[in-house]
Design a protein around this motif. Structure first.
Motif, short mmCIF file in Angstrom:
data_model
loop_
_atom_site.label_atom_id
_atom_site.label_comp_id
_atom_site.label_asym_id
_atom_site.label_seq_id
_atom_site.Cartn_x
_atom_site.Cartn_y
_atom_site.Cartn_z
N SER A 1 -19.19 9.86 19.75
CA SER A 1 -19.22 11.17 19.09
C SER A 1 -19.10 12.30 20.10
CB SER A 1 -20.51 11.33 18.29
OG SER A 1 -20.47 10.55 17.12
N PRO B 1 -16.54 20.47 14.90
CA PRO B 1 -16.10 19.19 14.31
C PRO B 1 -17.27 18.31 13.85
CG PRO B 1 -15.97 19.07 16.70
CD PRO B 1 -16.40 20.48 16.37
N PHE B 2 -17.95 18.76 12.79
CA PHE B 2 -19.09 18.01 12.25
C PHE B 2 -18.72 16.57 11.89
CE2 PHE B 2 -20.82 22.27 10.78
CZ PHE B 2 -21.91 22.26 11.64
N HIS B 3 -17.46 16.37 11.49
CA HIS B 3 -17.03 15.05 11.00
C HIS B 3 -17.10 13.95 12.05
CE1 HIS B 3 -13.43 16.81 12.76
NE2 HIS B 3 -12.86 15.62 12.77
N VAL B 4 -17.17 14.31 13.32
CA VAL B 4 -17.27 13.28 14.36
C VAL B 4 -18.67 13.22 14.97
CG1 VAL B 4 -14.80 13.36 14.93
CG2 VAL B 4 -16.42 14.81 16.21
N SER B 5 -19.57 14.09 14.53
CA SER B 5 -20.93 14.11 15.09
C SER B 5 -21.77 12.96 14.52
CB SER B 5 -21.60 15.46 14.82
OG SER B 5 -21.81 15.66 13.44
N TRP B 6 -22.86 12.65 15.21
CA TRP B 6 -23.73 11.55 14.81
C TRP B 6 -25.19 11.96 14.97
CZ3 TRP B 6 -22.54 7.44 12.09
CH2 TRP B 6 -23.46 6.39 11.99
#
Length: 205
Positions: A41, A179-184
């Motif tokens: 991430s 890019p929230f979509h790749v955060s964890w």
């Protein structure tokens, strides 16, 4: 220099830094349960916000010391309390003893070599698990340490999110195109977020 975990808050912090500065991101592998997933991430966030350089540092001391559910397999990651309002009322077992001091020390060392004057970290006091190393006083004290313990004494740790609620952090991230979509965020799962640990519950809220 941005401390980039790959989580939601650090993702917004990185996007904010990239808007205003040339960014050097440092990510720490410290024996946490989701180490591989967090690295993936962090690398993706760094690529998408356009950092100049990404440094992955591994440190073994937290795994060896133990004492945290994030680094000690013998300690289970707890399910968040049913009453979400009680999250942060006491320091949870997911606290990694004095972790952020080690992260900041490495980031400040790199900043000193680079000639960078700011170290950004996405520490949050509101809507958090109540970690002692996420309080404003902690960073004020650390800046005093930097002032007396570095060559020029003019590097500063900056915590742009520390007083924000999670909802405000999300809104800021949306404005910045973070890019929230790749955060964890999950403390225990690497393939699919568990949805029940404190970090997942705070993110879902």
């Amino acid at each position: 220099v941005v401390c980039l975990s790959g989580g939601m808050d650090s993702c917004v912090c990185a996007a904010l830094a990239a808007r205003d500065y040339e960014v050097y991101a440092v990510h720490f592998g410290y024996g946490q349960r989701t180490e591989a997933r967090e690295l993936k991430s962090a690398e993706a966030v760094a690529r998408l916000v356009g950092v100049k350089e990404f440094m992955h540092l591994k440190m073994d001391l937290f795994r060896r010391i133990g004492g945290s559910a994030l680094t000690d397999a013998r300690i289970a990651v707890p399910v968040a309390p049913a009453d979400e309002a009680t999250i942060g009322a006491e320091v949870p077992v997911t606290y990694v003893p004095f972790r952020n001091a080690h992260f900041l020390s490495a980031a400040v060392s790199w900043a000193e070599v680079l000639g960078a004057k700011k170290v950004l970290i996405g520490a949050v006091e509101q809507d958090s698990s109540g970690y002692p190393d996420c309080r404003p006083a902690y960073y004020e004290a650390f800046n005093e340490l930097i002032e007396v313990g570095t060559k020029e004494g003019d590097i500063r740790v900056v915590t742009p999110l520390i007083a924000l609620r999670k909802s405000e952090i999300v809104r800021l991230g949306v404005e910045l195109g973070a890019p929230f979509h790749v955060s964890w965020s999950c403390y225990s799962g690497e393939e699919k977020a568990c949805g029940v640990c404190e970090s997942c519950v705070l993110r879902l809220r």
